[in-house]
Design a protein around this motif. Structure first.
Motif, PDB file in Angstrom:
ATOM      1  N   UNK A  10      -9.033   1.716  11.394  1.00 19.39           N
ATOM      2  CA  UNK A  10      -9.087   0.297  11.064  1.00 19.39           C
ATOM      3  C   UNK A  10      -8.759  -0.502  12.306  1.00 19.39           C
ATOM      4  N   UNK A  11      -9.099  -1.772  12.229  1.00 18.95           N
ATOM      5  CA  UNK A  11      -8.682  -2.634  13.328  1.00 18.95           C
ATOM      6  C   UNK A  11      -7.168  -2.760  13.254  1.00 18.95           C
ATOM      7  N   UNK A  12      -6.573  -3.124  14.349  1.00 20.50           N
ATOM      8  CA  UNK A  12      -5.121  -3.167  14.438  1.00 20.50           C
ATOM      9  C   UNK A  12      -4.496  -4.060  13.358  1.00 20.50           C
ATOM     10  N   UNK A  13      -5.060  -5.252  13.194  1.00 18.63           N
ATOM     11  CA  UNK A  13      -4.515  -6.188  12.219  1.00 18.63           C
ATOM     12  C   UNK A  13      -4.569  -5.628  10.810  1.00 18.63           C
ATOM     13  N   UNK A  18      -2.155  -3.052   5.926  1.00 12.78           N
ATOM     14  CA  UNK A  18      -2.151  -1.953   4.982  1.00 12.78           C
ATOM     15  C   UNK A  18      -0.799  -1.241   4.988  1.00 12.78           C
ATOM     16  N   UNK A  19      -0.320  -0.964   6.213  1.00 15.82           N
ATOM     17  CA  UNK A  19       0.960  -0.258   6.302  1.00 15.82           C
ATOM     18  C   UNK A  19       2.077  -1.072   5.676  1.00 15.82           C
ATOM     19  N   UNK A  20       2.060  -2.374   5.958  1.00 13.34           N
ATOM     20  CA  UNK A  20       3.083  -3.237   5.381  1.00 13.34           C
ATOM     21  C   UNK A  20       3.034  -3.197   3.865  1.00 13.34           C
ATOM     22  N   UNK A  21       1.818  -3.256   3.329  1.00 12.98           N
ATOM     23  CA  UNK A  21       1.670  -3.245   1.877  1.00 12.98           C
ATOM     24  C   UNK A  21       2.213  -1.968   1.273  1.00 12.98           C
ATOM     25  N   UNK A  26       6.398   0.953  -1.730  1.00 17.15           N
ATOM     26  CA  UNK A  26       7.325   2.076  -1.756  1.00 17.15           C
ATOM     27  C   UNK A  26       8.747   1.586  -1.997  1.00 17.15           C
ATOM     28  N   UNK A  27       9.109   0.522  -1.265  1.00 18.98           N
ATOM     29  CA  UNK A  27      10.456  -0.024  -1.412  1.00 18.98           C
ATOM     30  C   UNK A  27      10.684  -0.518  -2.835  1.00 18.98           C
TER      31      UNK A  27
END
Ligand code: GSH
Lengths: 375, 335
Positions: A10-13, A18-21, A26-27
């Motif tokens: 994926x593009x960096x942004x 996605x990772x943040x989501x 998870x949290x």
């Protein structure tokens, strides 16, 4: 080399989003589980919270690197447990490393006998569960003669089923004189060594200087010697059978894994390096020490770090043979207070911190090696 | 083994359902068997015999409850637990009741949220030494090495005792019972401390040479051993309490496993009521009419249970005699 393209990347942004989501989800899941679990546990009488840490512990501990009385708090008891875990793990780490390197070199030795012996060591220790090995070590150490029949090996050194007793240095400022004299002698010996004086003459100098200055001070008593009184020895320094069994068990067991790592590391050094060393006229021992091992170390470090971590974690088998490590003391605290969840959390936290510190140290060492390699 | 699996089970259960559904009594009846937590191996209290049948006073307490509930003392699943695991196993719902030489204390009652049943053995903590040590009273133990098992009430009691007398000792603490016994008999400790009943069992069945060991006369704590259930499940607590109580009541009344049928059919109206000629007592507890009859017939009265299990250890009745014979056992009237 040309940079390859990865079409699934994926593009960096987008990747960050996605990772943040995923992290958030998870949290949230964890928080929900935690909430439910604590509700349910409270209903069942499993209490949580950390207030108990300030309460009086009320139990005795066999080995205490810092002062301890049953009137002290649970927090201090757990601290002593952690210190005891480190106290047994660190010497075991050193011993395991030394032994592992020796056996690892022997695994690739030219002599068939050495190779066989080393292989036998590795296979037998790796394939017997550590817990069983601990029981064997403990059986050996506690089968030594009882205190009243313990043999005196050297003046002030006794070996008994209650442990190895050694003279303990007293806290006395006069030790500084001895240390100063010994240091001076080391300096002198160094100077003479450069003038090619023979080592056998130089080596005894520092100890002689220390003994000499002790004598010059009027031979004061600087040691506490163990003496038998009542049931047990008093005074001196005690290495308990529990400590010795756990330390030896961990060291000999881990050494069998470290040996394989060392062998693998040595194998990974290109043959040309050795040939070059031999061509320079190095002897075999020098070749190993100066050429092979330093390069092997780079390959060895990452798996070695893992091995060190598992040695520390394995030390939690301590309670099986009565060594008061962190888990053993936390178990007693949990039993007396009913604080199972908090207790287990604290154990996990403590191991996690120790592991992170060890991992960081190993990573730092690794980085230094790599940098040196690049320079 | 650690209590961790049980605690985790309890916590994980919480992820799914925030509260226990239904009562233990319903769950037991539905399952058709009682899950009873017992000791792994303390002969006299709980241990499997050579054929794998569980034997012991604590085991018979489980059987009495099963006999009262199901009319069949055999409907018990025994769950062997070590000292550390026992409370977590009860709290997590893994077992319906705990009958495992467990001391009734305020902390366990209030903090661990347990309810204790009638005391089935009045015990106290003591010391065992090798006779060769030449010690005859606990006061001579200053400086001794002491073997204790973790996860028990013993660790704190022994610290308290030495501390109160300004004496010192060096604990050797293990969680594994067998290893601790081995260490003691190998001479690692001068003294072994635990409940005196436990000491009698260890001396008799595990030393190999009972005559070489001595249990000191001193009793350093009170250890009333009682079965326990989870707090807040009163109906079930009642069932356990009274199933055990009638064993003591039976001894007081001279009812034994042999004569229980005869006694039920005797002219005595109180006996008839207790043993189920009329349905009222069983009904009050939600149990079959013959609950007490079955418990006594299949398990025996307290005296029989005691003789069968603790007689071979040479433990005399002492505090565990009936109140009419100088002991502490006093059945709350079942009427
Ligand atoms: N009554 C005490 C001690 C009970 C106890 O666990 N005793 C030990 C020594 S007799 C035992 O049964 N150990 C057997 C095991 O853990 O397997 C308590 O409730 O804490």
């Amino acid at each position: 080399m040309q940079a390859r393209s990865y079409p699934w990347r994926l593009s960096r942004g987008r990747a960050l989003l996605l990772q943040g989501g995923v992290l958030l989800a998870l949290l949230a899941l964890l928080a929900w589980c935690w909430h439910n679990a604590s509700l349910r546990l409270a209903a069942q009488g499993v209490s949580s919270g950390f207030g108990f840490l300030q309460r009086e512990a009320g139990f005795a501990i066999a080995e205490t690197p810092i002062a301890w009385s049953p009137a002290d708090t649970y927090l201090r008891a757990l601290g002593i447990g952690l210190l005891n875990t480190l106290k047994v793990s660190l010497p075991a780490l050193l011993l395991a490393s030394a032994l592992g390197v020796a056996v690892g070199i022997a695994l690739g030795a030219q002599s068939r006998l050495w190779r066989r012996l080393a292989r036998g060591y590795v296979e037998s220790l790796r394939n017997v569960p550590l817990l069983l090995q601990l029981f064997v070590w403990y059986g050996v150490f506690s089968a030594l003669p009882p205190p009243r029949q313990a043999p005196q090996l050297l003046p002030g050194v006794f070996l008994s089923g209650r442990g190895l007793l050694l003279p303990a240095p007293l806290a006395d400022l006069r030790w500084l004189w001895l240390a100063g004299a010994a240091l001076l002698a080391v300096g002198l010996a160094w100077a003479l060594y450069r003038r090619r004086w023979p080592l056998p003459v130089l080596l005894p100098l520092p100890p002689l200087a220390a003994v000499g200055s002790w004598w010059a001070l009027g031979a004061p008593p600087l040691w506490s010697l163990p003496v038998l009184g009542g049931f047990n020895f008093h005074g001196g320094l005690l290495l308990s059978p529990e400590f010795a069994a756990l330390g030896c068990g961990l060291a000999f067991y881990s050494a069998s894994y470290i040996a394989e790592i060392v062998r693998g590391g040595i194998d990974a050094v290109p043959a040309g390096q050795r040939e070059a060393g031999l061509a320079l006229g190095l002897r075999r021992a020098e070749l190993m020490r100066l050429i092979v091992l330093p390069q092997a170390l780079r390959v060895m470090l990452p798996p070695l770090a893992g091995q060190y971590l598992s040695l520390i974690k394995n030390s939690s088998l301590a309670v099986a043979i009565g060594y008061p490590d962190l888990v053993s003391i936390a178990n007693t605290a949990i039993n007396q207070t009913g604080q199972a969840i908090s207790g287990i959390l604290l154990i996990m936290l403590a191991y996690l911190s120790v592991s992170l510190v060890v991992a960081a140290l190993m990573a730092w060492w690794n980085r230094r090696l790599l940098q040196r390699g690049e320079a | 083994m650690s209590p961790l699996p049980f605690v985790l089970a309890a916590a994980l259960g919480g992820f799914v359902a925030p509260a226990l559904a239904g009562t233990t009594f319903d769950a037991v009846k539905q399952r058709g068997a009682l899950r009873c937590g017992v000791n792994v191996s303390v002969p006299g209290f709980s241990s499997p015999d050579s054929q794998g049948h569980w034997q012991g006073l604590d085991v018979d307490v489980c059987r009495a409850v099963a006999a009262a509930v199901f009319g069949d003392a055999g409907k018990v699943e025994f769950v062997p637990l070590n000292a550390q695991q026992r409370f977590a196993a009860l709290q997590s719902g893994e077992i319906d009741m705990l009958s495992r030489n467990t001391t009734w204390t305020l902390t366990r009652d209030a903090e661990l949220k347990l309810d204790f049943g009638p005391v089935v053995f009045f015990d106290g903590q003591g010391f065992m030494v090798a006779k060769a040590l030449g010690v005859s009273r606990a006061g001579q133990l200053d400086g001794a090495s002491v073997c204790v098992q973790s996860g028990t009430s013993t660790e704190q009691s022994v610290s308290d005792w030495f501390r109160a007398r300004g004496m010192s000792f060096r604990p050797v603490v293990m969680d594994n019972f067998d290893e601790l016994n081995k260490a003691f008999f190998a001479g690692r400790c001068d003294v072994y401390t635990t409940d005196r009943s436990g000491l009698a069992s260890i001396r008799m069945t595990m030393s190999g040479k009972p005559d070489d060991y001595l249990i000191l006369p001193d009793m350093i704590s009170k250890e009333p051993l009682a079965p326990a259930v989870r707090h807040g499940d009163q109906d079930w607590a009642d069932v356990v309490r009274w199933s055990v109580m009638v064993l003591i009541e039976a001894e007081e009344l001279g009812v034994t496993s042999a004569n229980v049928a005869e006694k039920r059919d005797s002219a005595d109206p109180a006996l008839g009521r207790l043993l189920g000629r009329t349905p009222d007592l069983g009904q009050a507890l939600g149990l079959p009419q013959d609950w007490a009859f079955q418990a006594i017939r299949q398990v025996g009265n307290y005296g029989e249970v005691y003789q069968r299990n603790l007689g071979p250890l040479g433990l005399d009745r002492g505090l565990n005699a009936l109140w009419t014979q100088g002991g502490l056992l006093y059945a709350i009237p079942a009427r």
